[in-house]
Write an enzyme that holds these catalytic residues in place. Structure first.
Site, mmCIF file in Angstrom:
data_model
loop_
_atom_site.group_PDB
_atom_site.id
_atom_site.type_symbol
_atom_site.label_atom_id
_atom_site.label_comp_id
_atom_site.label_asym_id
_atom_site.label_seq_id
_atom_site.Cartn_x
_atom_site.Cartn_y
_atom_site.Cartn_z
ATOM 1 N N LEU A 133 0.829 -1.258 -0.013
ATOM 2 C CA LEU A 133 0.061 -0.064 0.163
ATOM 3 C C LEU A 133 0.802 1.371 0.112
ATOM 4 C CD1 LEU A 133 -2.579 -0.998 2.931
ATOM 5 C CD2 LEU A 133 -2.786 -0.926 0.199
ATOM 6 N N ASP A 134 0.611 2.450 -0.615
ATOM 7 C CA ASP A 134 1.246 3.556 -0.690
ATOM 8 C C ASP A 134 1.451 4.048 0.931
ATOM 9 O OD1 ASP A 134 1.144 3.517 -3.428
ATOM 10 O OD2 ASP A 134 -0.400 4.967 -3.509
ATOM 11 N N LYS A 135 2.554 4.783 1.041
ATOM 12 C CA LYS A 135 2.851 5.152 2.388
ATOM 13 C C LYS A 135 1.603 5.789 3.185
ATOM 14 C CE LYS A 135 5.775 8.823 4.691
ATOM 15 N NZ LYS A 135 6.627 9.791 4.447
#
Length: 317
Positions: free
Chosen positions: A136-138
């Site tokens: 997942l993105d940051k």
């Protein structure tokens, strides 16, 4: 530290006339296709003892051997809190908070989910990428599955490649929708901004489906499901159809002033600190029992506050 990697496998007859890089991706799913392609190009992969090109077609029945020495970045265990939604001997399901990078990389060599996993589960040191099979993105919150054994990791990677892992997201975007829809637009690296992705004709297939959960005056709460798992897929696809995510300064162009100038709405939009995206639901087949599993997790507080402000602004408008 140097790590020696060796594998052998026979090409199944039903994979005849397929490219070498496709075949090795099927036979060794614990490694990414890009890594396998690099090993083929560097001579680390042989077919019946011979070097072949990545796109060369195979006949079936050949013996494939991998023999490479890689220098892996050694990640250190770090004591960090983990919100574990589910755990057994085969896998973990974690609720990732905003701001947590999943895997070490440029600019984020520690303080990642991987470092936390190694602290809480030292045996994951023996599983590639500490069992992480997707990301997942940051600043995206929500559910992420981690394999606790090599066998489970291989099985989960196969499910991801077969697109049988189901992921449902919630997003809050600019604009209004008339109904459900689908975005079928290939994604690749941006031609000039290499840290970004973009819709490109020569990109990899990317398909997102969406339906409206809640409609506000100038904004919409969506449920988005992924058929593919490209980097930044939802953010790129929403930008492509001109419905960028609230808070997405990278793909959305920043804060957009609404016609409704209610102070509660202006404050909520201006202050929202990240792309309004949450991985709410995850479904897959358990890697050892074969049982169909599904997990859900509630929206994080910042998205709840944002939705409450959107609702309040609608009432006051």
């Amino acid at each position: 530290m140097p790590v020696e990697i060796t594998h052998q496998a026979k090409v199944p007859d039903n994979m005849a006339r397929q490219r070498l890089d496709h075949v090795v991706s099927h036979l060794f799913p614990q490694y990414s296709r890009s890594r396998l392609q690099s090993w083929i190009k560097s001579g680390g992969v042989t077919v019946d003892g011979q070097l072949k090109r990545t796109g060369q077609k195979l006949y079936g029945g050949e013996n494939i051997a991998i023999a490479v020495v890689t220098v892996e970045v050694e990640s250190v265990p770090q004591e960090m809190a983990l919100d574990v939604v589910f755990e057994d001997e085969a896998l973990l399901v974690v609720n990732k908070p905003m701001g947590l990078v999943v895997h070490p990389g440029a600019g984020n060599m520690d303080g990642t989910l991987l470092n936390a996993l190694l602290y809480h589960y030292p045996d994951l040191d023996g599983v590639p990428r500490a069992g992480i099979v997707h990301r997942l993105d940051k600043d995206t919150t929500g559910l992420l599955v981690v394999a606790k054994t090599l066998e489970s990791q291989n099985q989960l990677v196969q499910q991801l490649q077969a697109r049988t892992v189901k992921r449902l997201y919630e997003a809050v975007v600019y604009g209004v929708f008339e109904g459900p829809g689908k975005v079928d637009a290939a994604i690749g690296r941006h031609v000039s901004q290499r840290t970004k992705m973009a819709v490109r004709r020569d990109g990899k297939e990317a398909i997102s489906r969406y339906r409206v959960l809640q409609q506000f005056g100038e904004h919409t709460r969506l449920e988005v499901s992924l058929e593919t798992g490209r980097t930044h897929q939802i953010r790129v696809h929403m930008q492509h159809i001109r419905h960028s995510l609230i808070g997405d300064n990278t793909y959305g162009g920043g804060y957009k002033i609404p016609r409704n100038r209610q102070p509660i709405l202006l404050e909520a939009l201006q202050s929202f600190p990240r792309p309004a995206l949450h991985a709410r639901e995850l479904s897959l087949q358990h890697p050892t029992t074969g049982v169909n599993c599904r997990w859900t997790v509630a929206l994080p507080e910042d998205m709840e506050v944002l939705l409450a402000a959107l609702s309040a602004a609608d009432i006051c408008d």
